[in-house]
Structure formats: C-alpha cells, structure tokens
Scaffold this active site. Structure first.
Site: not given
Length: 544
Positions: A196, A255, A257-260
């Site tokens: 990412k 942003t 919690g974006t990865g989760c």
C-alpha cells in the site's frame, strides 16, 4: 427439509483480529465492512484494546488457547469463504492460529483458501505491536499460508528488516523501491503482495515522493501543496506481473482503520467469488470512497465511513477537501462544453485586447438585455422558495443585479453606448434562446434546476475573471481596453456572489439527494445552459 424449499446461504468471511474500543479499526471495522459488502461476518478476537481517537492506552491479549478455541468453533460449524487476519499480538497466538488453520485446511497445496493477511505490527505512533519473536513466527508460520499480504510501507520495511536479521534500516522511498520490496516479500510465501502506498504519497507532476519532513502537514489543508497521488502496488508472484493502482491522495486525517478495512474488503470480495486482482481493485475503490466520506467522532484522527454506499449517493456529501461535490461533478461531466465556453475566442480576445470593438459593444448591449431576464429568473426563485430565508436570498440577488445593471449603464457610457440604445436594441436570437430557456426552467423546474440553469453564467464569469486576471499572458492595465471588464469579475464582490451561488446549489443538492436518473437530468440543464453561454459569445464575436 421440505422439498423445493430454497435456503439462502450467505457469503461468509472471518476476521481474526483485535478489538478496537473506539470502533474505527480492528474487529469492529472488519465486521462493519463485511456487513456493508453484503457478507456474513464471523470473528475471532485475539486481543482487547483500550483506545479512542487520540491514543491506544492498553492492550490485553487473549490467551492463545482461547483464540484457537474460537477459531475451531467458527470453522467447525459455520465455515467461511474467506479469512483475514489483523493484529495477532504475540508469538503464541500466531502459532495457535497457524496450527488451527492447517488443521482445517490440510489438503491445500500451499495457501489457505482466500487468506488475507494484514500484518499489523506498528501503531500510528510508531510503537511496535508485535515483538521480534512474534514477527519471526508470523513470517515462518502465517505468510506461507496466505493468498494476499497487505503491508503498508513501514510494515514492509519492518518485515524485511527482521527477516534479513540486519541492523541497518531498509528504506522504501520510491516506486522502484516498492517493486523490489514487493518481490522480496513474495519470497516469504504469499502468492500476491499488495504494497500500500498511503505512507508514500507522490507528486503527480514529477512522480517523486513527498519529503518526509512535509508528511505531517499533508492533512492540513491550510498548507498549500501540489496535487498528490498514491500507488497501491500489486505483485503477483504466480504470473510475475506488477499492477499499479493509482488514486488521488486524499488530504484528510479521517484514516483510522484504513488497513483493517482494506484487508476486510478484499476478504469480502474474495468470499463473493471475485478473482484476487478484481477483489483488490474493488476493495481499494471501496476504501477511497470510505475515506472521502470519512467521519469525525472524537478529538483525534477521524475514521472511515464503512456504510458510505449502503444508501447510494449519486453525489457525495461535502467534505473538507471537496466542499462542492455537485459543482465539481457538473464541471467534470460537462468538461468539453465548459472549456468551449470559458476558453472561447471571444474570451481570448478580451485577454489579449484584440477583440474588435464592435463585437464588444454588441455584446454589452445584449448583455444588458440579458440582465433583465436574469433578474426575472431570480424573482422566480423567490417565488418558488419554501422558506423566508431563501426568498430573501433571491430577492437580495435581484437587488444586486439591479445595482450591477446601473454599473453596466455607466460602463457602457464609456464606450459611447447610451441607455436609449441599449433598451431599444432588438434581442439577438442567441439572447432569446438563452433567456427563454432560463425562464422556462424557472417556470417548470424546481429551485435546484433553476439554480443550474443560471449557474454557468455566474460560475463561468467568475472563473474567467480570476483566470484572466492572474494569467501572465493577459494584457494588463491601460494597454488592454477590456482590463476593467476583467477586474470587475475578479472583484471580491462578484467572487462572493459566486461563492454564495455555489453554496446554495450544494445545499439544495444535499437536501434533495438526487437519484442517478435525476442527476442526468440536472447535468443536461447545466450542459444546455453552458452551450447557450458559448452561443452568446458566438453571437457577440460575429455581431449576429
């Protein structure tokens, strides 16, 4: 079971992750994502955290045996079509998860089917969320099982540094370095790497990364910055192909919690049967919209809006970085016609002073006649308004137009045009077509349609005034006979009117929330008025 009775079996996805008491990340974000993507979500909780939008102030790991017990309970009865892992906390939990997955998927040649691993290792503050033993166990026991690994740049650096047992920091600071890192990560077992790019924003103009010292100011919109983009890089080790997913870098702090959420969305799409590349692409689109429509729920970082598309919006709601979504949409949808209008040869003649005087005089006479109908159209707005405040706003615009017409008369006098000449000038066919169209929309349409019929005039002149005033190629000062005209539309009084007009359009749109079909109708009103504006320039230029 009764013969012929059909039981609907939902698509199912399982998340193995920690709990976020603030609701923006972890299990909570995963289950919201599953639900919004029409996927039945199950969960195995690895840890309980105490956190809010400002900080994580406590982590309590669930005993590894109980994590395994949860996983067995879900897989032995409910099963799943896809799995994602998030924060696994310690080496014991990592081992327990890997062992249980192997138990339920003993026949898979390599990967656990549709396993997505989000390697949660580093908090936003920079603190490590996995100790070195846990990282080694993750690399050894989990990564060889996964279909898709979704690290961000710091996590990729962290994994590679620990795997290579080196004391020197591994730095990923360019797209080329991202590609090298993705290939190295794939050698650890995952079939597909999604590296990412959110931690490596790039300048659109040069493709170079934003200097690290500027990174903290990116979400501060008061700091002017070139347009940025990010690249989410897919490396498929099975085919040896890179895929670059380029998107606008959204300058926002919402942003958390974006990865989760991204890894959960990939798992949800995999659960629905999408091929991995398509699942990743759809998931990144979902994330982009969830960030764009982000929520402010506390005093720190905002979080994503996981349900931004449950009730589809043809026009997104206004946000910090896109406060005028309807206007932006219309200008893009009608881009070609808008450029023909605002970049017209008549406008260029104004800019460099070469417009024939006769064309300008013809334009000024017709423009005065247009202003009369323009005032009447706003009078229709006051008539159609449902609140006293709206009626007052339209009435004030009528007064403003009346004042502008007086200035128009004074300005025309400088060009030798008398008031009697203007009022006795026959309306040109272009003027008739335009003004009657506006009045027709005003009579038959609602406030939003009327606003869009008159918006190209208001917004276009404002854009033209600002552009010509600041363009170094514009002939400025007394050398340009049209310099005063340019200044009038650059003036703060006119620009304030543009701002109020746009705000009214956006307010009406937010109230109505037009359907996709209705939006097409609104586009057509705006496009037709824009074309009529260009025809008005044609009429003036050729003295028709």
């Amino acid at each position: 079971m009764t013969a012929g009775f059909h039981v609907h079996v939902p698509f199912k996805a399982l998340t193995i992750a920690g709990s976020d008491s603030g609701g923006g990340a972890g299990i909570q974000a995963d289950l919201k994502t599953f639900t919004s993507l029409e996927t039945f979500g199950t969960s195995v909780i690895t840890s309980v955290t105490s956190q809010n939008t400002l900080a994580v102030d406590g982590i309590h790991a669930i005993p590894a045996a109980f994590v395994a017990q949860q996983l067995e309970a879900v897989l032995s009865d409910i099963g799943t079509n896809a799995i994602k892992t998030g924060m696994l906390c310690n080496a014991e939990i990592v081992s327990a998860v890997a062992k249980t997955l192997r138990k339920f998927y003993p026949d898979s040649e390599k990967n656990v089917p549709n396993l997505v691993v989000d390697p949660v290792m580093i908090a936003t503050s920079g603190a490590a969320l996995l100790d070195s033993n846990a990282i080694e166990t993750l690399i050894k026991d989990i990564l060889p099982l996964c279909l898709v690994l979704t690290p961000n740049v710091p996590e990729a650096e962290f994994i590679l540094a620990n795997h290579q047992k080196t004391n020197t920091a591994i730095k990923i600071d360019s797209l080329d370095q991202m590609k090298l890192a993705a290939q190295e990560l794939a050698r650890l077992g995952p079939s597909i790497i999604l590296l990412k790019g959110g931690h490596l924003p790039l300048y659109k103009s040069s493709g170079k990364a934003v200097p690290h010292e500027l990174f903290d100011s990116i979400s501060d919109l008061s700091v002017e910055m070139e347009e940025l983009e990010l690249v989410d890089l897919i490396w498929d080790s099975r085919t040896g192909v890179f895929t670059e997913l380029r998107k606008d870098f959204l300058r926002t702090s919402s942003t958390h919690g974006t990865g989760c959420t991204l890894s959960a969305a990939i798992a949800a799409y995999l659960a629905h049967g999408f091929e991995a590349h398509e699942a990743i692409t759809k998931a990144t689109d979902y994330i982009q919209s969830a960030i764009r429509d982000g929520l402010t729920v506390g005093n720190g970082k905002g979080c994503l809006n996981h349900f931004h598309h449950v009730v589809p919006r043809s026009i997104e709601k206004p946000t910090r970085y896109n406060p005028h979504p309807l206007t932006s949409h219309l200008l893009q949808a009608c881009k070609d016609d808008w450029e023909k209008y605002t970049q017209h040869a008549f406008v260029q003649g104004i800019a460099d002073g070469t417009l024939p005087k006769e064309s300008f005089i013809h334009y000024m006479k017709q423009d005065y006649l247009f202003l009369q109908t323009y005032a009447r159209a706003h009078g229709l707005g006051a008539f159609k308004a449902r609140t006293m405040a709206e009626s007052k706003a339209f009435a004030e615009i009528v007064v403003h137009i009346a004042d502008e017409s007086k200035l128009h008369v004074d300005y025309c006098a400088k060009w030798g045009i008398t008031y009697e000449e203007m009022v006795n000038t026959p309306e040109s066919m272009a003027n008739v077509a335009y003004t009657r169209y506006v009045l027709d929309i005003g009579m038959t349409g609602d406030l939003l349609e009327l606003g869009l019929a008159i918006a190209p005039c208001l917004i276009g002149y404002g854009q033209i005034g600002e552009r010509l005033y600041s363009d170094p190629n514009t002939l400025k000062g007394d050398a340009n006979p049209y310099w005063e005209w340019i200044k009038n539309y650059k003036d703060s009084d006119y620009q304030s009117a543009v701002t109020r007009g746009i705000a009214n359009l956006e307010r009406q749109c937010n109230i109505q929330q037009p359907s996709a079909h209705r939006l097409k109708q609104l586009e057509e009103v705006f496009r037709t008025a824009t074309r009529l504006e260009a025809s008005f320039w044609d009429m003036a230029l050729h003295q028709l």
